[in-house]
Design an enzyme around this catalytic site. Structure first.
Site, short mmCIF file in Angstrom:
data_model
loop_
_atom_site.label_atom_id
_atom_site.label_comp_id
_atom_site.label_asym_id
_atom_site.label_seq_id
_atom_site.Cartn_x
_atom_site.Cartn_y
_atom_site.Cartn_z
N PRO A 181 0.82 -1.20 -0.01
CA PRO A 181 -0.08 -0.04 -0.09
C PRO A 181 0.89 1.31 0.13
CG PRO A 181 0.19 -0.95 2.32
CD PRO A 181 0.69 -1.97 1.40
N ARG A 191 -1.44 16.49 -9.11
CA ARG A 191 -2.82 15.64 -8.95
C ARG A 191 -3.91 16.23 -10.07
NH1 ARG A 191 -5.44 12.86 -6.00
NH2 ARG A 191 -5.01 10.87 -7.12
N TYR A 238 -4.61 14.14 -13.23
CA TYR A 238 -5.79 13.12 -13.22
C TYR A 238 -7.23 14.11 -13.09
CZ TYR A 238 -1.71 10.79 -11.70
OH TYR A 238 -0.34 10.43 -11.73
N CYS A 249 2.01 29.39 -15.70
CA CYS A 249 1.50 30.01 -16.73
C CYS A 249 1.15 28.70 -17.66
CB CYS A 249 2.54 30.67 -17.60
SG CYS A 249 3.53 31.92 -16.74
N TYR A 300 1.52 10.93 -3.33
CA TYR A 300 1.58 11.48 -4.59
C TYR A 300 1.52 13.06 -4.82
CZ TYR A 300 1.09 6.46 -5.30
OH TYR A 300 1.22 5.28 -5.16
N1 LLP Z 1 2.62 -1.35 -5.99
C1 LLP Z 1 3.14 -1.02 -7.43
C2 LLP Z 1 3.53 -1.98 -8.16
C3 LLP Z 1 2.57 0.11 -7.74
O1 LLP Z 1 2.54 0.43 -9.11
C4 LLP Z 1 1.91 1.13 -7.06
C5 LLP Z 1 1.44 2.34 -7.35
C6 LLP Z 1 1.69 0.63 -5.64
C7 LLP Z 1 2.09 -0.61 -5.04
C8 LLP Z 1 1.18 1.57 -4.55
O2 LLP Z 1 -0.20 1.78 -5.00
P1 LLP Z 1 -1.19 2.62 -4.13
O3 LLP Z 1 -1.73 1.78 -2.79
O4 LLP Z 1 -0.65 3.90 -3.58
O5 LLP Z 1 -2.50 3.10 -4.96
N2 LLP Z 1 0.17 9.10 -9.05
C9 LLP Z 1 -1.13 8.59 -9.01
C10 LLP Z 1 -1.10 6.93 -8.60
C11 LLP Z 1 0.08 6.24 -9.28
C12 LLP Z 1 0.20 4.87 -8.59
C13 LLP Z 1 1.25 4.08 -9.26
N3 LLP Z 1 1.60 2.54 -8.58
C14 LLP Z 1 -1.90 9.35 -8.32
O6 LLP Z 1 -1.68 10.25 -7.85
O7 LLP Z 1 -3.00 8.91 -8.08
#
Ligand code: LLP
Length: 427
Positions: A286, A324, A328, A354, A382
């Protein structure tokens, strides 16, 4: 933003926002804005939600470093005995500098360089999550040169729809990630035949900001189907890594409770273990659900700019500080740190960069005046890690609050640092 742990850590007293025992307005006055502020209590509470649900079970939590890689934040988790999920040699260096152990690190990512593999092998990481045959070949070569065997798990792509934003869903056929489900068995055979690799596990990661458990169960069922096939081929699978991706509440989302999520996943895998008589360890990776609602970004209103169609609140944080919304279309709650009696109006909250895409919140009803400090919530994941120096803007400072103690987790950059490595042409 009302996750229970974070609502204790971030609360209002007489209309003033507090981070644990410290007023957000005082932090802004002392350290300036834009300012990232994290709550140690909220980080620990989220950690314990995972760890408590894993207690007594064969399960291990690996913090996804990419979500927030500040050393102080990683150190909070390292002190709790966390494992870490990394995607670069840079993240490995951070984990080690923050007190984490290489033996608790899993190395994910679709494009590991030979140099990164070497560094990770020499450090002694626990597992490489490999995503393709060429990557297996490269890892086998690098491990051979070092006279080692690299522990590997294949990231398989279960082709399930996590029902999240297309940019952050990763388990569909159309994504660049993982080994295609139909090719996974053959890829495992190839891996098992490579002399410098040792197959230890299997993993998947289907996306991020997932607010339902069902896509996980669909993915796990497909992974377990593969586990049976791989073991029938004579390779034993010691751990199943279910990735990260659990969502948080930014607005009105209702993600499952962390403990319920963990128990449901473990029960599903345990039922399979009971049937096959083979107990396996389960890994979680996570990121967002550990750090997202443990942080906020403080920013000051520079100008209020009324317009024919829209009113703008121009603030001193921008898309370079928090990408973000621009990237997104993401929603982050925005609220003044001190409530005031001014009439509320609807504003687009925008930064000074800008670009028309430089916005942080749209159509927000706020009672504010120039000079007020705003808190942009749910910015612990993030947030800072995705910030840049676009427009030659120095990156924000980061503060970790622990009760009434304030720790400068990262100093504010200054402009001289930004071009210290650059040179004008010689005469
Ligand atoms: N494991 C792997 C292989 C991943 O690629 C990721 C996230 C995670 C774990 C952790 O995922 P989480 O629990 O945080 O959802 N920048 C984007 C999110 C990109 C996530 C990339 N991979 C945002 O700001 O929403």
């Amino acid at each position: 933003m009302t996750d229970s742990a974070s609502s204790h850590a971030f609360h209002r007293d007489h209309g003033t926002l507090f981070v644990e025992g410290v007023s957000a307005a005082d932090l802004a006055a002392q350290f300036g804005t834009p300012l990232y502020v994290y709550s140690r209590a909220a980080l620990s509470a989220a950690w314990h939600a995972y760890a408590d649900a894993c207690a007594g079970r064969r399960a291990k939590v690996h913090v996804a470093v990419k979500a927030n890689s500040n050393l102080a934040v990683l150190n909070v988790f390292a002190r709790e005995g966390a494992g870490f999920d990394i995607v670069s040699a840079g993240e490995l260096a951070r984990v080690l500098a923050a007190g984490g152990k290489a033996a608790d690190v899993v190395f994910s990512g679709v494009g590991k360089t030979a140099r990164e593999m070497r560094e990770a092998l020499e450090a002694g990481v626990k597992c490489f999550n490999v995503e393709s045959i060429p990557e297996l070949d490269r890892l086998n070569d690098v491990a051979g040169q070092l006279g080692m065997r690299a522990p590997v798990s294949l990231r398989v792509n279960p082709d399930v729809d996590p029902k999240t934003h297309p940019y952050i869903s990763t388990g569909l056929k159309a994504n660049k990630f993982g080994v295609a489900f139909d090719e996974a068995r053959a890829t495992y055979r190839a891996a098992a035949a490579m002399p410098h690799l040792e197959v230890v596990g299997i993993d998947c990661h289907i996306g991020s900001q997932i607010t339902e458990i069902s896509p996980y169960l669909d993915a796990i069922d497909k992974v377990l189907e593969l586990v049976d096939q791989i073991e029938a081929d004579g390779t034993s699978i010691r751990h199943i890594d279910v990735g990260g991706g659990l969502g948080i509440r930014y607005d009105d989302e209702t993600p499952p409770d962390i403990g319920e999520f963990v128990r449901t996943v473990l029960d599903r895998i345990d039922a399979h273990s009971a049937k096959t008589g083979k107990a396996r360890e389960v890994y979680f990776e996570p990121g967002r659900s550990l750090v997202g609602n443990a942080g906020l970004l403080l920013t000051t209103v520079e100008f209020l700019k009324p317009g024919a169609e829209k009113n703008f609140a121009i603030v001193d944080a921008a898309m370079n500080d928090l990408a973000r919304p621009a990237m997104y279309d993401a929603y982050h709650a925005i609220e003044p740190v001190a409530e005031r009696a001014a009439p509320a109006q609807t504003y687009d909250v925008v930064g000074p960069v800008c670009e028309s895409g430089d916005w942080l919140g749209r159509a927000r009803t706020l009672a504010i005046e120039a000079g007020d400090v705003l808190a942009i919530r749910s910015a612990g994941a993030y947030g800072f890690v995705m910030s840049s120096n676009y427009n030659t803007r120095a990156r924000a400072a980061e503060i970790l609050v622990d009760g009434t103690r304030v720790h400068v987790a990262r100093e504010r950059e200054d402009v001289a640092q930004l071009f210290a490595g650059e040179r004008v042409l010689p005469d």
